[in-house]
Design an enzyme around this catalytic site. Structure first.
Site, short mmCIF file in Angstrom:
data_model
loop_
_atom_site.label_atom_id
_atom_site.label_comp_id
_atom_site.label_asym_id
_atom_site.label_seq_id
_atom_site.Cartn_x
_atom_site.Cartn_y
_atom_site.Cartn_z
N HIS A 96 172.80 24.36 4.78
CA HIS A 96 171.43 23.93 5.09
C HIS A 96 170.71 25.04 5.84
O HIS A 96 171.29 25.79 6.61
CB HIS A 96 171.41 22.63 5.89
CG HIS A 96 172.28 22.62 7.11
ND1 HIS A 96 173.64 22.47 7.06
CD2 HIS A 96 171.98 22.75 8.43
CE1 HIS A 96 174.14 22.49 8.28
NE2 HIS A 96 173.15 22.67 9.13
N HIS A 98 177.66 21.26 4.88
CA HIS A 98 176.94 21.35 3.60
C HIS A 98 175.81 22.34 3.89
O HIS A 98 175.02 22.11 4.82
CB HIS A 98 176.40 19.97 3.20
CG HIS A 98 175.65 19.93 1.90
ND1 HIS A 98 175.97 19.03 0.89
CD2 HIS A 98 174.59 20.63 1.45
CE1 HIS A 98 175.14 19.21 -0.13
NE2 HIS A 98 174.29 20.16 0.19
N CYS A 107 180.56 13.72 2.56
CA CYS A 107 179.58 14.65 3.12
C CYS A 107 178.27 13.92 3.44
O CYS A 107 177.66 13.30 2.56
CB CYS A 107 179.33 15.79 2.14
SG CYS A 107 177.97 16.86 2.63
P1 AMP Z 1 173.87 22.27 12.15
O1 AMP Z 1 174.21 21.95 13.56
O2 AMP Z 1 173.31 23.65 11.94
O3 AMP Z 1 175.04 21.97 11.22
O4 AMP Z 1 172.68 21.31 11.75
C1 AMP Z 1 172.85 20.00 11.35
C2 AMP Z 1 171.54 19.31 11.59
O5 AMP Z 1 171.54 18.07 10.89
C3 AMP Z 1 171.23 19.00 13.05
O6 AMP Z 1 170.03 19.67 13.42
C4 AMP Z 1 171.08 17.48 13.06
O7 AMP Z 1 170.07 17.04 13.94
C5 AMP Z 1 170.76 17.18 11.63
N1 AMP Z 1 171.11 15.84 11.18
C6 AMP Z 1 172.27 15.19 11.34
N2 AMP Z 1 172.23 13.98 10.76
C7 AMP Z 1 171.00 13.86 10.21
C8 AMP Z 1 170.34 12.84 9.47
N3 AMP Z 1 170.94 11.68 9.16
N4 AMP Z 1 169.06 13.07 9.06
C9 AMP Z 1 168.44 14.22 9.37
N5 AMP Z 1 169.02 15.23 10.05
C10 AMP Z 1 170.28 15.05 10.47
#
Ligand code: AMP
Length: 114
Positions: free
Chosen positions: A100, A98, A4
């Protein structure tokens, strides 16, 4: 959970820009911000999404919402307003499985939710 992305961020295996942390929650800046303020609030315990909330620890879920409020204050959008979004499943385009909460602010949001 081993594979994850957000568990790896919590454990410091992948770098992140921390905004807030307590014993149950970690909050960090989204790598692809959609607003001047775009912070992700995640539980340290691996929960897949809001869809799994019924089985999840209540104190952890409460800590996530409290952390959203804390982040809004830290980012100076508590007074002007902010949006909290949690995508759940394919139709909502959840890309990281995960739980968020996106905390978005710093601009006037669109009225449409979808
Ligand atoms: P979701 O599409 O709602 O699952 O949101 C996942 C979010 O995680 C997206 O807005 C991505 O830009 C963000 N994301 C993915 N990888 C990272 C990372 N390494 N650091 C910070 N944010 C991330």
């Amino acid at each position: 959970m081993a594979d994850c992305l957000f568990c790896k961020i919590i454990h410091g295996e992948i770098p992140s820009n921390k905004v807030y942390e307590d014993d149950k929650v970690y909050a960090f800046r989204d790598i692809n911000p959609q607003a001047p303020v775009h912070v992700l609030v995640i539980p340290k315990e691996h929960i897949t999404s809001v869809g799994a909330a019924e089985e999840a620890d209540e104190a952890t879920l409460a800590a996530c919402l409290k952390a959203c409020a804390k982040v809004a204050k830290l980012e100076n959008v508590a007074e002007t307003g902010f949006r909290v979004v949690s995508n759940c499943g394919d139709d909502a385009c959840q890309s990281v499985h995960h739980l968020h909460f996106h905390v978005l602010g710093g601009k006037k949001m669109a009225e449409n939710m979808a």
